[in-house]
Structures are given as structure tokens and as C-alpha cells.
Design a protein around this motif. Structure first.
Motif, PDB file in Angstrom:
ATOM      1  N   VAL A 191      48.728  53.881  36.977  1.00  0.00           N
ATOM      2  CA  VAL A 191      48.017  52.830  36.245  1.00  0.00           C
ATOM      3  C   VAL A 191      48.994  51.925  35.509  1.00  0.00           C
ATOM      4  O   VAL A 191      48.882  50.693  35.530  1.00  0.00           O
ATOM      5  N   GLU A 195      49.503  47.806  36.224  1.00  0.00           N
ATOM      6  CA  GLU A 195      49.284  46.836  35.147  1.00  0.00           C
ATOM      7  C   GLU A 195      50.569  46.092  34.809  1.00  0.00           C
ATOM      8  O   GLU A 195      50.552  44.879  34.562  1.00  0.00           O
ATOM      9  N   TYR A 207      42.852  45.030  34.174  1.00  0.00           N
ATOM     10  CA  TYR A 207      42.138  46.289  33.957  1.00  0.00           C
ATOM     11  C   TYR A 207      42.325  47.148  35.199  1.00  0.00           C
ATOM     12  O   TYR A 207      41.928  46.760  36.299  1.00  0.00           O
ATOM     13  N   VAL A 208      42.918  48.311  35.026  1.00  0.00           N
ATOM     14  CA  VAL A 208      43.223  49.184  36.159  1.00  0.00           C
ATOM     15  C   VAL A 208      42.405  50.458  36.031  1.00  0.00           C
ATOM     16  O   VAL A 208      42.426  51.124  34.990  1.00  0.00           O
ATOM     17  N   ALA A 209      41.685  50.798  37.095  1.00  0.00           N
ATOM     18  CA  ALA A 209      40.890  52.026  37.136  1.00  0.00           C
ATOM     19  C   ALA A 209      41.385  52.882  38.290  1.00  0.00           C
ATOM     20  O   ALA A 209      41.938  52.371  39.277  1.00  0.00           O
ATOM     21  N   ARG A 222      38.899  54.353  33.899  1.00  0.00           N
ATOM     22  CA  ARG A 222      40.132  53.910  33.239  1.00  0.00           C
ATOM     23  C   ARG A 222      40.782  55.117  32.581  1.00  0.00           C
ATOM     24  O   ARG A 222      40.433  55.520  31.480  1.00  0.00           O
ATOM     25  N   SER A 224      44.520  57.406  31.780  1.00  0.00           N
ATOM     26  CA  SER A 224      45.966  57.327  31.582  1.00  0.00           C
ATOM     27  C   SER A 224      46.465  58.722  31.238  1.00  0.00           C
ATOM     28  O   SER A 224      45.671  59.641  31.013  1.00  0.00           O
ATOM     29  N   SER A 237      42.452  47.346  40.835  1.00  0.00           N
ATOM     30  CA  SER A 237      43.106  46.414  39.918  1.00  0.00           C
ATOM     31  C   SER A 237      42.233  45.180  39.754  1.00  0.00           C
ATOM     32  O   SER A 237      41.960  44.473  40.726  1.00  0.00           O
TER      33      SER A 237
END
Length: 362
Positions: A191, A195, A207-209, A222, A224, A237
Motif C-alpha cells: 500500500v 501511494e 486512496y489504496v485498498a 484500506r 496498513s 488504487s
């Protein structure tokens, strides 16, 4: 708060392009008998105001009030210390900082009693406080829903937006291309890298999922940190560049057999998207093709931008797409033990591969 740089670049978004958009909208207003139109904006609903003015807000409520003639007014609850900066990134109309934008616009309407029929885009989503302030301050006006009018108006990607969408799509693709399933073993690493690429490329938002193990769960979230990656995983993305948003999703695996199957599905999906029948609804076609290819539990999602949200699911997924409008086509399914997810932005009749700087047309 948005973390990327927000700046108006008059070479990327020309004043002529913004003036042309305003003229087109006013022509649509005239056809519907509107004396003015109101566009609402906040952190998660910036699209309509960004399209008309090039400005994407940080956190506060705001109204872009566009009369049939004369100067538009951007009334925002952002503090007065932001006024000078907003004017540098919003070249359209006057900027007024006020705690209650509805009262300010209502006072303008009260001073202009000939302006009576006002269209509000997504009127059901206008905050009650703003609606009440408008109605109380200017009781003589009629507030009507202009959602369909604006959606029809937005079904047209002009040359300026096409260039921005192309850049956003490139940033999303470059971020996903930086994913190394052989070296990356945790969701946070993936992630963060996706980003990083988007933001260093100039995206004001990314916004990265991730679905860390598509073998067990196709849902994107989402995440991390130290979340271990499974045999296959997928990354989505969502990138904004100068107010233009796209989404791109890819599936990855460090296992050679799974990676080969994923590559074949990627090629199949690209061919499918390139050959969809634009005279029919996209979602039913995508799901039917997935089943025909042997996929199970296919879920297709078609998103577009027609109002204040940058991307949202179509209310009628079986409705044929509009040529020249932006769509994001997403598909999730299972095939031969692999959970696969893909998504790509498309504009029927146009390509996002290059940034077209053609002359603006209405």
C-alpha cells in the motif's frame, strides 16, 4: 485533510476550458428554465465544483452558485485566512468566506428577486442546515432538483478533462506496476509503495485498498502494517489528479502458476473491456462474460462521475453507457482456485493512453 498539493495550472486547465464549461452549463440551465444552479461541495463530494472551477476543497462545506448571467460565487465555510489562497486555485467567480454559505447565497437571492427558480444538484443530499438557511433567507425562490440536468451535462469528457484523466490513470498504473509480489510480503509495504508513486507523480489524493488474500476473501479494504499477504492478493488504487479521479485494480501472486493464470485473466479482461457492446448495459455483459469464461461468483461494478461524488456506482447498471463519458469497470470472481479482481477506467469511443490536447469543443 487532503495531503497532496492543490494548485491551479492554467496550462493544464485553461481559463478558456472553464469558460466553455460554464457556457455549456448555462445553456442547459436555459433549456430547463433555471435562473441559477447550486453545486454543493465538501471533502468527499468535490467533483462538481472541481469540474466547474478547478478547486477541490480540504474539509469545509461550500456552495458554488452560478446565476444565468454574471459572476459565479463560491461561498465556503473555510476561514477567511484561506481566502487569498482559494483565489489562486479557483479562477472562477468571487470567493466569500462565511460560517453559513446558505445564508450568504440566500441574501444574494433576496437582493435579486428576479432570480426565482434555482436548480440544486443532488438536492436530497444538500445538508439540512444549508437548505434551511436558503429557504429562510430567500423564501421567494423555488429550489428544484437539477441532478438529472447536471448528469446529462457531465456526460461529456472534454479535451482538458481527458488529459487529466489520462495522467491520473498513468499514475495509478505506475503505482501498481511498482508492486513486487516476490519481494513484498506485507500489506503495508504494498500500500505504501503504490501511494508513494502516485503522490510523487503529482496526485493530490491517492486512496489504496488491498485484499491481502483473494483466495479467502475478495473484499478490498484500506489496510496498513504487518498484514501478511496470501498466495494471491489484489490492490486497488484510486487517484485524483487536478480533480480528475480514476480507479485501477490488479491481482498479484508470487507463485509462478498463479501468476501465469492471473496474467491470462488480465489479458482476457482487457480484451473484454475493449470489445463491450456500448448499446447495452456494461455490468450484465461483464458478468455474463465472466460466467462464460468459467468464473464463479462474478460481481461487476460500474462507476462514473455524474454529480458531486468523484466516482459512484451507477443507479441503473443495465443502462447503456454514454459515448464520451468516463466509466470505471470492476470485476471480481473466482476461477480454478484463484480469486481475481480487476478494474480499469474507460471512455467509450476514446482512449486514455495519451493526453489529447485537442481544441475544446462544446
Amino acid at each position: 485533510m487532503r495531503r497532496g498539493l492543490i494548485v491551479w495550472n492554467p496550462e493544464e486547465i485553461t481559463r478558456q476550458a472553464l469558460d466553455t464549461r460554464l457556457e455549456r452549463l448555462r445553456a442547459a440551465m436555459s433549456r430547463d428554465g433555471l435562473d441559477a444552479i447550486i453545486l454543493y461541495t465538501n471533502f468527499v463530494r468535490p467533483a462538481a465544483v472541481a469540474y466547474m472551477s478547478s478547486f477541490s476543497p480540504y474539509w469545509a462545506d461550500g456552495l458554488l452558485f452560478i446565476p444565468a448571467s454574471g459572476q459565479p460565487i463560491f461561498s465556503t465555510s473555510m476561514s477567511t485566512r484561506m481566502n487569498g489562497w482559494i483565489k489562486t486555485v479557483n479562477p472562477v467567480g468571487d470567493v466569500v468566506n462565511t460560517r453559513r454559505p446558505g445564508v450568504h447565497v440566500g441574501a444574494w437571492l433576496k437582493d435579486h428577486p428576479d432570480v426565482r427558480r434555482i436548480g440544486v444538484v443532488e438536492i436530497d443530499g444538500l445538508p439540512a442546515g444549508i437548505y434551511d438557511d436558503l429557504a429562510a433567507t430567500a423564501p421567494h425562490v423555488s429550489l428544484v432538483d437539477a441532478t438529472a440536468l447536471f448528469a446529462d451535462y457531465r456526460g461529456h469528457v472534454d479535451a482538458t478533462e481527458h488529459a487529466l484523466l489520462s495522467r491520473a490513470a498513468t499514475l495509478a498504473e505506475e503505482g501498481l506496476a511498482a508492486v513486487d509480489p516476490q519481494a513484498m510480503t506485507e500489506a503495508g509495504t504494498v500500500v505504501g509503495r503504490v501511494e508513494q508513486v502516485a503522490r510523487l507523480g503529482g496526485a493530490e489524493e491517492a486512496y489504496v485498498a488491498i485484499a491481502p488474500d483473494t483466495g479467502s476473501d475478495l473484499r478490498l479494504a484500506r489496510l496498513s502494517g504487518a498484514v501478511a499477504l496470501g498466495r494471491s492478493f489484489a490492490v486497488r488504487s484510486s487517484v485524483a489528479y487536478k480533480g480528475a479521479w480514476v480507479r485501477r485494480t490488479r491481482t498479484f501472486s508470487a507463485d509462478p502458476a498463479a501468476a501465469g493464470q492471473i496474467a491470462r485473466l488480465d489479458a482476457w479482461f482487457a480484451d473484454l473491456v475493449a470489445n463491450l457492446d456500448t448499446a447495452r448495459g456494461l455490468a450484465p455483459q461483464v458478468e455474463a462474460a465472466a460466467i462464460a469464461a468459467g468464473g464463479s461468483q462474478p460481481i461487476a461494478l460500474i462507476e462514473s462521475c455524474s454529480g458531486t461524488y468523484p466516482l459512484q456506482a451507477l443507479a441503473s447498471p443495465a443502462q447503456p453507457p454514454r459515448p464520451g463519458a468516463l466509466y470505471v469497470i470492476s470485476l471480481a470472481m473466482r476461477l480454478d482456485g484463484i480469486g481475481w479482481i480487476g478494474a480499469t477506467p474507460v471512455i467509450p469511443g476514446m482512449s486514455l493512453a495519451t493526453a489529447d490536447r485537442a481544441t475544446e469543443t462544446a
